[in-house]
Design a protein around this motif. Structure first.
Motif, PDB file in Angstrom:
ATOM      1  N   ILE A 178       1.011  -1.567   0.269  1.00  0.00           N
ATOM      2  CA  ILE A 178       0.133  -0.097   0.193  1.00  0.00           C
ATOM      3  C   ILE A 178       0.868   1.741  -0.077  1.00  0.00           C
ATOM      4  O   ILE A 178       0.326   2.388  -0.974  1.00  0.00           O
ATOM      5  CB  ILE A 178      -0.818  -0.089   1.226  1.00  0.00           C
ATOM      6  N   LEU A 179       1.924   1.399   0.779  1.00  0.00           N
ATOM      7  CA  LEU A 179       2.686   2.879   1.148  1.00  0.00           C
ATOM      8  C   LEU A 179       3.639   2.653  -0.403  1.00  0.00           C
ATOM      9  O   LEU A 179       3.540   3.626  -0.868  1.00  0.00           O
ATOM     10  CB  LEU A 179       3.423   2.513   2.161  1.00  0.00           C
ATOM     11  N   LEU A 180       3.731   1.423  -1.141  1.00  0.00           N
ATOM     12  CA  LEU A 180       5.072   1.127  -1.990  1.00  0.00           C
ATOM     13  C   LEU A 180       3.807   2.019  -3.570  1.00  0.00           C
ATOM     14  O   LEU A 180       4.485   3.351  -3.972  1.00  0.00           O
ATOM     15  CB  LEU A 180       5.202   0.148  -2.923  1.00  0.00           C
ATOM     16  N   PHE A 181       2.418   1.725  -3.312  1.00  0.00           N
ATOM     17  CA  PHE A 181       1.485   2.593  -4.864  1.00  0.00           C
ATOM     18  C   PHE A 181       0.662   3.569  -4.392  1.00  0.00           C
ATOM     19  O   PHE A 181       0.671   4.293  -5.096  1.00  0.00           O
ATOM     20  CB  PHE A 181       0.428   0.779  -4.758  1.00  0.00           C
ATOM     21  N   VAL A 182       0.877   4.026  -2.800  1.00  0.00           N
ATOM     22  CA  VAL A 182       1.024   5.368  -2.753  1.00  0.00           C
ATOM     23  C   VAL A 182       1.885   6.397  -3.300  1.00  0.00           C
ATOM     24  O   VAL A 182       1.883   7.121  -4.350  1.00  0.00           O
ATOM     25  CB  VAL A 182       0.754   5.821  -0.956  1.00  0.00           C
ATOM     26  N   VAL A 183       3.352   6.152  -3.071  1.00  0.00           N
ATOM     27  CA  VAL A 183       4.124   6.828  -3.093  1.00  0.00           C
ATOM     28  C   VAL A 183       3.915   6.985  -4.969  1.00  0.00           C
ATOM     29  O   VAL A 183       4.344   8.160  -5.411  1.00  0.00           O
ATOM     30  CB  VAL A 183       5.613   6.363  -2.897  1.00  0.00           C
ATOM     31  N   ILE A 184       4.095   5.981  -5.864  1.00  0.00           N
ATOM     32  CA  ILE A 184       4.044   5.815  -7.096  1.00  0.00           C
ATOM     33  C   ILE A 184       3.054   6.380  -7.355  1.00  0.00           C
ATOM     34  O   ILE A 184       3.340   7.629  -8.791  1.00  0.00           O
ATOM     35  CB  ILE A 184       4.116   3.865  -7.359  1.00  0.00           C
ATOM     36  N   THR A 185       1.677   6.797  -7.321  1.00  0.00           N
ATOM     37  CA  THR A 185       0.147   7.272  -7.211  1.00  0.00           C
ATOM     38  C   THR A 185       0.539   8.481  -8.030  1.00  0.00           C
ATOM     39  O   THR A 185       0.354   8.644  -8.709  1.00  0.00           O
ATOM     40  CB  THR A 185      -0.669   6.067  -6.930  1.00  0.00           C
ATOM     41  N   ILE A 186       1.352   8.704  -6.345  1.00  0.00           N
ATOM     42  CA  ILE A 186       1.400  10.451  -6.222  1.00  0.00           C
ATOM     43  C   ILE A 186       2.969  11.370  -7.317  1.00  0.00           C
ATOM     44  O   ILE A 186       2.562  11.768  -7.861  1.00  0.00           O
ATOM     45  CB  ILE A 186       1.721  10.836  -4.876  1.00  0.00           C
ATOM     46  N   ILE A 187       4.064   9.551  -7.541  1.00  0.00           N
ATOM     47  CA  ILE A 187       4.329   9.984  -8.530  1.00  0.00           C
ATOM     48  C   ILE A 187       4.080  10.612  -9.869  1.00  0.00           C
ATOM     49  O   ILE A 187       4.387  11.846 -10.782  1.00  0.00           O
ATOM     50  CB  ILE A 187       6.355   9.680  -8.095  1.00  0.00           C
ATOM     51  N   THR A 188       3.413   9.817 -10.321  1.00  0.00           N
ATOM     52  CA  THR A 188       2.667   9.582 -11.667  1.00  0.00           C
ATOM     53  C   THR A 188       1.748  10.297 -11.768  1.00  0.00           C
ATOM     54  O   THR A 188       1.400  11.268 -13.359  1.00  0.00           O
ATOM     55  CB  THR A 188       1.590   8.221 -11.627  1.00  0.00           C
ATOM     56  N   ILE A 189       0.773  10.738 -11.194  1.00  0.00           N
ATOM     57  CA  ILE A 189       0.071  11.931 -11.008  1.00  0.00           C
ATOM     58  C   ILE A 189       0.908  13.401 -11.367  1.00  0.00           C
ATOM     59  O   ILE A 189       0.383  14.008 -12.781  1.00  0.00           O
ATOM     60  CB  ILE A 189      -0.950  11.788 -10.106  1.00  0.00           C
ATOM     61  N   ILE A 190       1.503  13.424 -10.641  1.00  0.00           N
ATOM     62  CA  ILE A 190       2.430  14.542 -10.605  1.00  0.00           C
ATOM     63  C   ILE A 190       2.776  14.421 -12.025  1.00  0.00           C
ATOM     64  O   ILE A 190       3.058  15.996 -12.874  1.00  0.00           O
ATOM     65  CB  ILE A 190       4.282  14.386  -9.535  1.00  0.00           C
ATOM     66  N   VAL A 191       3.881  13.703 -12.635  1.00  0.00           N
ATOM     67  CA  VAL A 191       4.265  13.492 -13.778  1.00  0.00           C
ATOM     68  C   VAL A 191       3.385  14.005 -14.737  1.00  0.00           C
ATOM     69  O   VAL A 191       3.647  14.604 -15.992  1.00  0.00           O
ATOM     70  CB  VAL A 191       5.131  12.004 -13.941  1.00  0.00           C
ATOM     71  N   THR A 192       2.495  12.903 -15.042  1.00  0.00           N
ATOM     72  CA  THR A 192       1.236  12.650 -15.867  1.00  0.00           C
ATOM     73  C   THR A 192       0.629  14.009 -15.922  1.00  0.00           C
ATOM     74  O   THR A 192       0.452  15.079 -17.506  1.00  0.00           O
ATOM     75  CB  THR A 192       0.419  12.262 -15.405  1.00  0.00           C
ATOM     76  N   LEU A 193       0.180  14.827 -14.773  1.00  0.00           N
ATOM     77  CA  LEU A 193      -0.254  16.449 -14.981  1.00  0.00           C
ATOM     78  C   LEU A 193       1.108  17.218 -15.730  1.00  0.00           C
ATOM     79  O   LEU A 193       0.662  18.110 -16.615  1.00  0.00           O
ATOM     80  CB  LEU A 193      -0.619  17.151 -13.291  1.00  0.00           C
ATOM     81  N   VAL A 194       2.587  16.733 -15.132  1.00  0.00           N
ATOM     82  CA  VAL A 194       3.216  18.265 -15.974  1.00  0.00           C
ATOM     83  C   VAL A 194       3.276  17.716 -17.446  1.00  0.00           C
ATOM     84  O   VAL A 194       3.411  18.789 -18.087  1.00  0.00           O
ATOM     85  CB  VAL A 194       4.317  18.185 -14.930  1.00  0.00           C
ATOM     86  N   PHE A 195       3.064  16.480 -17.987  1.00  0.00           N
ATOM     87  CA  PHE A 195       3.797  16.580 -19.353  1.00  0.00           C
ATOM     88  C   PHE A 195       2.193  16.248 -19.920  1.00  0.00           C
ATOM     89  O   PHE A 195       2.036  16.984 -21.632  1.00  0.00           O
ATOM     90  CB  PHE A 195       3.615  15.042 -19.755  1.00  0.00           C
ATOM     91  N   THR A 196       0.752  16.252 -19.815  1.00  0.00           N
ATOM     92  CA  THR A 196      -0.778  16.804 -20.054  1.00  0.00           C
ATOM     93  C   THR A 196      -0.727  18.104 -19.847  1.00  0.00           C
ATOM     94  O   THR A 196      -1.070  18.281 -21.454  1.00  0.00           O
ATOM     95  CB  THR A 196      -1.426  16.110 -18.559  1.00  0.00           C
ATOM     96  N   LEU A 197      -0.051  19.003 -19.321  1.00  0.00           N
ATOM     97  CA  LEU A 197      -0.329  20.541 -19.818  1.00  0.00           C
ATOM     98  C   LEU A 197       0.710  21.012 -20.692  1.00  0.00           C
ATOM     99  O   LEU A 197       0.168  21.519 -21.683  1.00  0.00           O
ATOM    100  CB  LEU A 197       0.580  21.289 -18.025  1.00  0.00           C
ATOM    101  N   VAL A 198       1.903  20.466 -20.483  1.00  0.00           N
ATOM    102  CA  VAL A 198       2.962  20.446 -21.696  1.00  0.00           C
ATOM    103  C   VAL A 198       2.402  20.020 -23.866  1.00  0.00           C
ATOM    104  O   VAL A 198       2.307  20.818 -24.684  1.00  0.00           O
ATOM    105  CB  VAL A 198       4.256  19.628 -21.817  1.00  0.00           C
ATOM    106  N   PHE A 199       2.061  18.861 -23.583  1.00  0.00           N
ATOM    107  CA  PHE A 199       1.204  18.203 -24.521  1.00  0.00           C
ATOM    108  C   PHE A 199      -0.201  18.954 -25.170  1.00  0.00           C
ATOM    109  O   PHE A 199      -0.834  18.816 -26.194  1.00  0.00           O
ATOM    110  CB  PHE A 199       0.938  16.789 -24.425  1.00  0.00           C
ATOM    111  N   ALA A 200      -1.014  18.959 -24.257  1.00  0.00           N
ATOM    112  CA  ALA A 200      -2.389  20.180 -24.729  1.00  0.00           C
ATOM    113  C   ALA A 200      -1.336  21.411 -25.194  1.00  0.00           C
ATOM    114  O   ALA A 200      -2.732  21.296 -26.402  1.00  0.00           O
ATOM    115  CB  ALA A 200      -3.107  20.271 -22.947  1.00  0.00           C
ATOM    116  N   ALA A 201      -0.905  21.811 -24.759  1.00  0.00           N
ATOM    117  CA  ALA A 201      -0.494  22.855 -25.616  1.00  0.00           C
ATOM    118  C   ALA A 201      -0.180  23.044 -27.580  1.00  0.00           C
ATOM    119  O   ALA A 201       0.233  23.965 -27.929  1.00  0.00           O
ATOM    120  CB  ALA A 201       0.394  23.300 -24.619  1.00  0.00           C
TER     121      ALA A 201
END
Length: 278
Positions: free
Chosen positions: A207-230
């Motif tokens: 659970i701790l592993l997936f919480v950490v991975i999920t948080i990192i994934t969300i942050i990275v995905t949001l950054v790239f989503t904003l870049v690609f959206a432009a």
């Protein structure tokens, strides 16, 4: 033996580092490429469902409309999803076979082990689903006819028991891929024995592993989503699909090496790191 979460994490990272090339190859073929293909060939599966509803629509109407939309999307895309599941089974078992202690399999041998072990892996999932239906679905359905409130409470208790059983069986793919056991009943029994006394530790660790991975994934995905959206819709669709597939592959690689490390520790396999197989 009690699971040492710190030691398991260190060994998992050592396994991943020592075998990065072959693990990346297998995970890329069986996790990244299928997910990326779905993003390109069936983009509706990764898009947010939209429905035309009146402003005063009730929650029940919204749920029914969303359910119908998702059912339509899955009806059109089930072949891609089925292939993804099959590829995931073969890839997971192949990676774990590569991490066999002292076996030194080649990538080809590991892929063969993954293909041969996939029916057993699938069978264990079917057996678990049948057991869950009998243990939860049947008693709750019968009780609901006479005491709905009691049925709801019973369902809650049985779901907790089901989650416990699921974590008792977390080592099923490791038993198949690393030990080479193919009998579904023997695999289930072996995983149950290996996790004895460590179920809560495994639960907390994962659970701790997936919480950490999920948080990192969300942050990275949001950054790239904003870049690609432009860059336009076409670039956004391809770029977001690429990042999502890459995140899924990375998560799979980490999870499988952690699973291998837990299996090594609980089966008395020691802490020596496997060498890269070529």
């Amino acid at each position: 033996m009690k699971l040492d979460m710190g030691a398991a994490w260190n060994e998992a990272m050592a396994l991943l580092s020592a075998n990065f090339g072959v693990i990346a190859t297998v995970v890329g073929l069986f996790y990244f490429l299928p997910q990326f293909a779905i993003a390109l060939l069936a983009p509706e599966m990764s898009q947010t469902a939209t429905t035309d509803l009146p402003p005063d629509a009730s929650p029940e109407m919204m749920m029914e409309a969303l359910n119908a939309t998702f059912q339509e999307a899955y009806a059109d895309s089930w072949p891609y999803l089925l292939l993804t599941v099959i590829f995931g089974y073969v890839g997971a078992l192949a990676v774990l076979a590569l991490l066999r202690r002292g076996g030194n399999p080649t990538v080809g041998e590991a892929l063969k082990a993954g293909a041969l072990g996939s029916p057993s892996y699938f069978a264990t999932q079917v057996l678990f689903a049948i057991a869950a239906g009998l243990v939860i679905g049947l008693p709750v359905a019968l009780l609901a006819t006479v005491a709905p409130v009691a049925a709801a409470l019973l369902a809650l208790v049985l779901v907790v028991a089901l989650v416990y059983a699921a974590f008792k069986l977390m080592l099923i793919p490791a038993v198949i891929g690393i030990e080479g056991t193919l009998n579904p009943f023997a695999v289930i029994a072996r995983s149950w024995r290996l996790t004895k006394g460590n179920t809560l530790r495994i639960f907390v660790f994962l659970i701790l592993l997936f919480v950490v991975i999920t948080i990192i994934t969300i942050i990275v995905t949001l950054v790239f989503t904003l870049v690609f959206a432009a860059m336009g819709d076409a670039v956004a669709r391809i770029g977001n699909g690429f990042v999502g597939a890459l995140a899924n592959a990375a998560t799979g690689a980490i999870y499988l090496t952690v699973l291998a490390a837990i299996h090594r520790q609980l089966s008395g396999g020691g802490s020596e790191v496997a060498e890269t197989f070529e």
